[in-house]
Design a protein around this motif. Structure first.
Motif, short mmCIF file in Angstrom:
data_model
loop_
_atom_site.label_atom_id
_atom_site.label_comp_id
_atom_site.label_asym_id
_atom_site.label_seq_id
_atom_site.Cartn_x
_atom_site.Cartn_y
_atom_site.Cartn_z
N TYR A 23 -4.68 0.97 -6.71
CA TYR A 23 -5.84 0.71 -5.86
C TYR A 23 -5.45 1.22 -4.48
CZ TYR A 23 -7.69 -2.52 -9.37
OH TYR A 23 -8.19 -3.07 -10.52
N VAL A 24 -6.21 2.17 -3.96
CA VAL A 24 -5.86 2.79 -2.69
C VAL A 24 -7.02 2.61 -1.72
CG1 VAL A 24 -5.21 4.94 -1.55
CG2 VAL A 24 -4.47 4.50 -3.90
N PHE A 25 -6.68 2.10 -0.53
CA PHE A 25 -7.70 1.89 0.49
C PHE A 25 -7.25 2.53 1.80
CE2 PHE A 25 -7.75 -1.86 -2.31
CZ PHE A 25 -9.01 -1.70 -2.85
N THR A 26 -8.18 3.18 2.46
CA THR A 26 -7.97 3.71 3.80
C THR A 26 -9.13 3.20 4.65
OG1 THR A 26 -9.25 5.72 3.47
CG2 THR A 26 -6.92 5.83 2.87
N PRO A 27 -9.03 3.26 5.97
CA PRO A 27 -10.16 2.83 6.78
C PRO A 27 -11.45 3.60 6.47
CG PRO A 27 -8.21 3.05 8.14
CD PRO A 27 -7.86 3.59 6.78
N ASP A 28 -11.31 4.80 5.93
CA ASP A 28 -12.49 5.62 5.65
C ASP A 28 -13.14 5.33 4.31
OD1 ASP A 28 -12.07 6.95 8.06
OD2 ASP A 28 -10.75 8.42 7.12
N ASN A 29 -12.46 4.63 3.39
CA ASN A 29 -13.05 4.43 2.06
C ASN A 29 -13.31 2.97 1.69
OD1 ASN A 29 -10.59 3.35 1.22
ND2 ASN A 29 -10.28 4.80 -0.43
N ILE A 30 -13.29 2.07 2.66
CA ILE A 30 -13.47 0.66 2.31
C ILE A 30 -14.92 0.19 2.37
CG2 ILE A 30 -11.13 -0.05 2.87
CD1 ILE A 30 -12.15 -1.07 5.56
N LEU A 31 -15.78 0.91 3.06
CA LEU A 31 -17.18 0.50 3.15
C LEU A 31 -17.86 0.70 1.80
CD1 LEU A 31 -19.43 -0.51 5.01
CD2 LEU A 31 -19.95 1.87 5.52
N ASN A 32 -18.43 -0.39 1.26
CA ASN A 32 -19.10 -0.38 -0.05
C ASN A 32 -18.20 0.08 -1.19
OD1 ASN A 32 -21.55 -1.23 1.15
ND2 ASN A 32 -22.01 0.89 1.69
N ALA A 75 -2.52 0.13 10.42
CA ALA A 75 -2.25 0.78 9.14
C ALA A 75 -3.25 1.89 8.88
CB ALA A 75 -2.30 -0.25 8.02
N TYR A 76 -2.83 2.87 8.12
CA TYR A 76 -3.69 3.98 7.74
C TYR A 76 -3.98 3.99 6.24
CZ TYR A 76 -2.75 5.93 12.33
OH TYR A 76 -2.68 6.13 13.68
N LEU A 77 -3.18 3.26 5.47
CA LEU A 77 -3.35 3.26 4.02
C LEU A 77 -2.82 1.94 3.46
CD1 LEU A 77 -3.13 5.98 1.56
CD2 LEU A 77 -1.38 4.27 1.24
N ASP A 78 -3.53 1.41 2.48
CA ASP A 78 -3.08 0.22 1.76
C ASP A 78 -3.20 0.55 0.28
OD1 ASP A 78 -2.29 -2.33 1.09
OD2 ASP A 78 -4.25 -3.22 1.44
N ALA A 79 -2.08 0.55 -0.42
CA ALA A 79 -2.07 0.88 -1.84
C ALA A 79 -1.43 -0.27 -2.61
CB ALA A 79 -1.30 2.17 -2.09
N VAL A 80 -2.09 -0.65 -3.71
CA VAL A 80 -1.62 -1.78 -4.52
C VAL A 80 -1.55 -1.34 -5.97
CG1 VAL A 80 -2.11 -4.16 -5.20
CG2 VAL A 80 -2.80 -3.37 -2.95
N LEU A 81 -0.46 -1.70 -6.62
CA LEU A 81 -0.28 -1.41 -8.04
C LEU A 81 -0.17 -2.71 -8.78
CD1 LEU A 81 0.35 0.55 -10.40
CD2 LEU A 81 2.75 0.39 -9.72
N PHE A 82 -1.05 -2.93 -9.76
CA PHE A 82 -1.00 -4.11 -10.60
C PHE A 82 -0.65 -3.70 -12.02
CE2 PHE A 82 -4.04 -5.60 -7.33
CZ PHE A 82 -3.35 -6.72 -6.93
N PHE A 83 0.27 -4.43 -12.63
CA PHE A 83 0.61 -4.19 -14.02
C PHE A 83 -0.19 -5.12 -14.90
CE2 PHE A 83 4.40 -2.78 -11.72
CZ PHE A 83 4.56 -1.52 -12.26
N GLN A 84 -0.66 -4.66 -16.03
CA GLN A 84 -1.48 -5.46 -16.92
C GLN A 84 -0.72 -6.64 -17.50
OE1 GLN A 84 -4.70 -5.12 -17.40
NE2 GLN A 84 -4.79 -3.34 -16.06
N ASP A 85 0.58 -6.51 -17.73
CA ASP A 85 1.34 -7.57 -18.38
C ASP A 85 1.95 -8.58 -17.42
OD1 ASP A 85 3.11 -5.76 -17.33
OD2 ASP A 85 4.45 -5.72 -19.05
N CYS A 86 1.72 -8.44 -16.13
CA CYS A 86 2.28 -9.39 -15.16
C CYS A 86 1.20 -10.23 -14.52
CB CYS A 86 3.03 -8.64 -14.08
SG CYS A 86 4.44 -7.73 -14.67
#
Length: 82
Positions: free
Chosen positions: A39-48, A71-82
């Motif tokens: 999941y990757v978020f930047t200030p430019d892609n968070i609206l809607n 911050a310029y970027l927020d990236a989150v990685l989720f594993f299905q088994d955790c």
């Protein structure tokens, strides 16, 4: 001979990488990330952005995260088994 064949095959067989490059505004940086697992978020892609709703995060919260942390970027990685 085997090394030559292997070398030639490496250049003939295309390697596809399904990733997206994010150019970070006001910087000279860009980051390429596989969005299928991140999941990757930047200030430019968070609206809607529907991914924020999927994660239960509000637009206002992310605006504050980016402004409070400079911050310029927020990236989150989720594993299905955790």
């Amino acid at each position: 001979m085997k090394k030559i064949v292997l070398f030639v095959l490496l250049f003939i067989i295309p390697i596809n990488v399904w990733a997206t490059t994010f150019d970070l505004k006001d910087t000279d940086m860009s980051i390429t990330i596989n969005e299928d697992i991140w999941y990757v978020f930047t200030p430019d892609n968070i609206l809607n952005n529907p991914e924020l709703d999927e994660l239960g995060i509000s637009y206002e919260y992310m605006v504050n995260v980016f402004s409070d942390n400079r911050a310029y970027l927020d990236a989150v990685l989720f594993f299905q088994d955790c």
